[in-house]
Motif scaffolding. Structure first.
Motif, short mmCIF file in Angstrom:
data_model
loop_
_atom_site.label_atom_id
_atom_site.label_comp_id
_atom_site.label_asym_id
_atom_site.label_seq_id
_atom_site.Cartn_x
_atom_site.Cartn_y
_atom_site.Cartn_z
N GLU A 27 0.37 -0.81 -0.13
CA GLU A 27 -0.30 0.49 0.24
C GLU A 27 1.07 1.33 0.07
OE1 GLU A 27 -0.12 -2.31 2.21
OE2 GLU A 27 -2.25 -3.89 1.68
N ARG A 28 1.89 1.51 0.85
CA ARG A 28 2.95 2.35 1.11
C ARG A 28 3.27 2.49 -0.88
NH1 ARG A 28 4.69 6.15 4.71
NH2 ARG A 28 5.86 7.40 3.74
N ARG A 29 4.22 1.81 -0.64
CA ARG A 29 4.86 1.14 -2.19
C ARG A 29 3.83 2.53 -3.23
NH1 ARG A 29 6.51 -3.43 -2.50
NH2 ARG A 29 4.71 -3.84 -3.83
N LEU A 30 2.89 1.84 -2.75
CA LEU A 30 1.93 2.34 -4.83
C LEU A 30 1.03 3.80 -4.27
CD1 LEU A 30 -0.47 -0.76 -4.95
CD2 LEU A 30 1.01 0.09 -6.32
N LYS A 31 1.23 4.13 -2.82
CA LYS A 31 0.99 5.39 -2.51
C LYS A 31 1.39 6.45 -2.83
CE LYS A 31 -0.48 8.34 1.13
NZ LYS A 31 -0.77 8.39 2.42
N THR A 32 3.16 5.81 -3.04
CA THR A 32 4.21 6.88 -3.69
C THR A 32 4.42 6.63 -4.64
OG1 THR A 32 6.27 5.24 -3.01
CG2 THR A 32 5.04 6.49 -1.13
N SER A 33 4.34 6.02 -5.89
CA SER A 33 4.16 5.12 -6.57
C SER A 33 4.50 7.42 -8.12
CB SER A 33 3.73 4.29 -7.14
OG SER A 33 2.30 4.72 -7.53
#
Length: 174
Positions: A27-33
């Protein structure tokens, strides 16, 4: 919470915990993508025992890390710091030396060989004739912070120096 307090609070968690990394979830990875907005820049040594994300218990997108043996600050590092603060919004720059630094040791004995000798010049400018490796690491981190302060015009950005103890895990502000 101020940026420096956030880093130091994370360091306390690191010292006490076996789980020492912040949010690295999908989720964090996608949020910062689609972009990053790190709250701090950490300039530190490339020593494999010095892992800023773990030391400060932060995750994806939290800190902008610049690593170079001896945490030496040159033009490329200055450009990276300027980018992180001016374009990404980081409000803290921490120059973090560490105990047991091989680059500092090489500077003290004035020998490394090859390209590593290029690192010795700025470290020697920072440490002078200091022979104690911990004190030399501190002087080098303070020198790096002063280089940033003197060369970059970073408004509303706190610039600090620190030392990381590889034995205890503690980060101490200088």
């Amino acid at each position: 919470m101020k940026e420096i307090d956030r880093l130091l609070e994370g360091n306390k968690k690191y010292i006490k915990s076996k789980n020492t990394i912040g949010d690295i979830s999908t989720e964090r990875r996608l949020k910062t993508s689609n972009g990053q907005s790190p709250f701090a820049v950490v300039v530190t040594c490339s020593d494999s025992r010095v892992i800023p994300e773990a030391i400060f218990n932060v995750g994806i997108g939290d800190i902008f890390v610049i690593r170079l043996a001896g945490n030496v600050i040159g033009d490329y590092e200055l450009a990276s710091i300027e980018y992180a603060c001016s374009h990404l919004g980081a409000k803290l720059v921490m120059i973090m030396g560490h105990t047991g630094c091989g680059a500092i040791h090489s500077a003290i004995i004035r020998h490394a060989g090859g390209y590593v000798d290029q690192l010795l010049k700025p470290i020697l400018a920072a440490i002078g004739e200091e022979k104690d490796e911990i004190e030399a690491s501190k002087l080098n981190a303070i020198y790096g912070a002063n280089v940033v302060k003197n060369k970059l015009d970073l408004k509303d950005v706190e610039i600090v120096s620190s030392i990381y103890d590889i034995n205890t895990g503690l980060v101490t502000l200088l």
